[in-house]
Design an enzyme around this catalytic site. Structure first.
Site, PDB file in Angstrom:
ATOM      1  N   HIS A 347       0.689  -1.176   0.068  1.00  0.00           N
ATOM      2  CA  HIS A 347       0.088   0.070   0.034  1.00  0.00           C
ATOM      3  C   HIS A 347       0.917   1.258  -0.097  1.00  0.00           C
ATOM      4  O   HIS A 347       0.251   2.499   0.634  1.00  0.00           O
ATOM      5  CB  HIS A 347      -0.895   0.023   1.149  1.00  0.00           C
ATOM      6  CG  HIS A 347      -1.825  -1.134   1.154  1.00  0.00           C
ATOM      7  ND1 HIS A 347      -2.533  -1.519   0.240  1.00  0.00           N
ATOM      8  CD2 HIS A 347      -1.996  -2.041   1.908  1.00  0.00           C
ATOM      9  CE1 HIS A 347      -3.375  -2.605   0.608  1.00  0.00           C
ATOM     10  NE2 HIS A 347      -2.885  -2.933   1.796  1.00  0.00           N
ATOM     11  N   VAL A 375      -1.909  -1.245   6.406  1.00  0.00           N
ATOM     12  CA  VAL A 375      -0.545  -1.929   6.284  1.00  0.00           C
ATOM     13  C   VAL A 375      -0.652  -2.872   7.239  1.00  0.00           C
ATOM     14  O   VAL A 375      -0.600  -2.603   8.671  1.00  0.00           O
ATOM     15  CB  VAL A 375       0.695  -1.132   5.967  1.00  0.00           C
ATOM     16  CG1 VAL A 375       1.903  -2.088   5.890  1.00  0.00           C
ATOM     17  CG2 VAL A 375       0.589  -0.136   4.886  1.00  0.00           C
ATOM     18  N   HIS A 376      -0.488  -4.287   6.907  1.00  0.00           N
ATOM     19  CA  HIS A 376      -0.847  -5.363   8.083  1.00  0.00           C
ATOM     20  C   HIS A 376       0.771  -5.407   8.823  1.00  0.00           C
ATOM     21  O   HIS A 376       1.465  -6.449   8.797  1.00  0.00           O
ATOM     22  CB  HIS A 376      -1.051  -6.733   7.642  1.00  0.00           C
ATOM     23  CG  HIS A 376      -2.516  -6.349   6.779  1.00  0.00           C
ATOM     24  ND1 HIS A 376      -3.193  -7.272   6.038  1.00  0.00           N
ATOM     25  CD2 HIS A 376      -3.228  -5.455   6.967  1.00  0.00           C
ATOM     26  CE1 HIS A 376      -4.181  -6.885   5.633  1.00  0.00           C
ATOM     27  NE2 HIS A 376      -4.458  -5.604   6.347  1.00  0.00           N
TER      28      HIS A 376
HETATM   29 FE   LIG Z   1      -7.179  -1.943   4.369  1.00  0.00          FE
END
Ligand SMILES: [Fe+2]
Length: 494
Positions: A347, A375-376
């Site tokens: 992202h 953002v993970h």
């Molecule tokens: Fe998301």
């Protein structure tokens, strides 16, 4: 003659030796000073840290629908998916929401300040909807107003043997030195990692959640009957959300625009189920709003709604920022889904459009922290801004800026999409700390000048503090600096 020649030579050599020693001493001093400056730089934190921690993750799959955290409460039409959110601008109201599966109602919430002694009741609204082949239960929202500050309330919903009871605590009255502890969670989903995050958050003693978007991830399931996994998520989140307010925010997984199956109303599942007190802050949409709680002013923005000049969100934010009174609520936080500063490859730059529109306001109004998800992984910035650029200036690099917010990306709740573990290399100067692990954060306001922030990594079942910070308030710090400057100027005159 020979003697004097030898003496002259020796004196010349001595002079050379002395100058050599002097040069070496100077060189040594330079090395010491250079090392000191270098070490000072490191100590001052100008170099960002990319954590080398590597975890062994639970598989990133949703918990099975028969997992105990998704259990349907026993009894005909028993209320489920109970959650609360702040119901007004200043915290004297809550909105209590729940779903009944079989029929609408009972619609009232009974409540009082002691258990089993419910002197007051309020009526809810009720609605249901369809989404492709899915038919929802009956969704109730009940605004309970006129509460006392700093009070524990018990409430009951449902009837007869199927009635269920919960409780919540109202916040203290708005005030500049009122302590309060917020939790920050994002991109939670409903995997075993999500459960670990939520259980750790509950242990942390947070009093209200600032949620940065992407709730159930039900849109990631193939059957398009997206409501089913909204129901399981609602039953899962109840363990916290029924007892303390979650300030909701939308992410991309709430959009659910599916023209291929005829579902073209964005945010449909979300908007039926989750409500916000947007009218109290004069917003025209539940997707962006503001609340004040204890000593904090919290602004929630929608990354997936129009925000450029002349749009409702733009006009509203301009007015809301002007309404912020740092003498009453010294702490100013903004919540959004897409981060404006992110050095993960996932992202990357997606927040750039909103940054270019709003960043100068965030600097002008001295926002303390901007929390985002999406953002993970986890990342925290230094105070940097990039507001000098325009199409002719050419000044396009972020620079250190004491008036800028700290940006925290915390989309690490633990959903089924897994971790975003690739970062840009080298680490940009604005990035202070980054790590691809699951977790949550707490922000504990102590008074108008100081707050303690912790990010906790889940660490496979154990809660581990992995990033900590003492936050100095942007407004009172600024006022303090101005006052000190004034005192200095006056004493110089004297
Ligand atoms: Fe998301």
């Amino acid at each position: 003659m020979l003697h004097s020649k030898i003496v002259n030579t020796l004196q010349a050599d001595k002079g050379t030796l002395t100058s050599l020693v002097t040069r070496m001493q100077a060189m040594l001093l330079n090395i010491v000073l250079a090392s000191f400056v270098f070490l000072s730089c490191i100590r001052d934190g100008s170099a960002g840290i990319t954590s080398s921690f590597v975890r062994s993750a639970f598989p990133a799959v949703d918990m099975p629908v028969d997992h105990e955290v998704f259990a349907v409460p026993k009894g005909y039409n028993a209320p489920q998916q109970v959650h609360i959110t702040q119901g007004d601008y200043d915290g004297k109201a809550v909105i209590i929401s729940w779903v009944t599966p079989d029929e609408p109602g009972p619609r009232h919430v009974q409540y009082g300040t002691s258990k089993n002694n419910y002197k007051t009741s309020k009526e809810s609204t009720v609605a249901n909807y369809t989404f492709y082949n899915y038919k929802s239960g009956y969704i109730h929202h009940c605004l309970v107003e006129g509460l006392e500050y700093s009070t524990k309330y018990y409430y009951r919903i449902g009837s007869g043997d199927c009635a269920r009871e919960f409780w919540f605590e109202t916040p203290p009255k708005i005030g500049p030195d009122t302590p309060y502890k917020f939790g920050i969670i994002g991109d939670l989903g409903q995997t075993f990692n999500s459960l670990s995050t939520l259980e750790h958050y509950i242990e942390s003693g947070g009093q209200a959640v600032l949620y940065v978007g992407d709730l159930s991830y039900s849109d990631q399931h193939d059957n398009k009957d997206n409501g089913l996994r909204w129901d399981t998520w609602g039953r899962f989140a109840e363990m916290s959300a029924a007892y303390q307010p979650w300030m909701w925010n939308v992410g991309n997984h709430e959009v659910e625009f599916l023209p291929e199956v005829g579902e073209v109303i964005p945010f449909k599942n979300y908007l039926y189920r989750y409500t916000t007190p947007y009218l109290a802050s004069h917003s025209s949409s539940p997707l962006w709003y503001a609340v004040r709680r204890a000593s904090a002013h919290i602004i929630v923005l929608s990354s997936y709604s129009p925000f450029v000049k002349y749009t409702p969100q733009y006009i509203w934010l301009k007015q809301e920022l002007a309404r912020v009174d740092r003498k009453k609520t010294p702490w100013l936080f903004v919540i959004m889904h897409k981060p404006l500063y992110n050095s993960n490859t996932a992202h990357y730059m997606e927040g750039e459009a909103m940054r270019s529109v709003f960043e100068s306001w965030f600097v002008q109004y001295k926002v303390d922290v901007i929390f985002a998800g999406h953002v993970h992984a986890y990342e925290r910035s230094y105070r940097y801004s990039n507001i000098d650029y325009n199409i002719t200036s050419g000044r396009r690099y972020p620079v250190p800026d004491k008036s800028a917010p700290i940006y925290i990306t915390i989309g690490d709740g633990g959903n089924l999409e897994g971790l975003a573990s690739r970062y840009l290399d080298p680490q940009p100067e604005y990035s202070a700390f980054r790590e691809a692990s699951y977790g949550h954060a707490t922000l504990e306001i102590k008074n108008r000048t100081h707050a303690i922030y912790h990010w906790y990594r889940n660490d496979d079942g154990v809660k581990v503090p992995a990033d900590s910070l003492v936050l100095h308030n942007q407004y009172w710090g600024y006022i303090g600096r101005k006052q000190n400057q004034l005192i200095e100027e006056v004493s110089n005159i004297e």
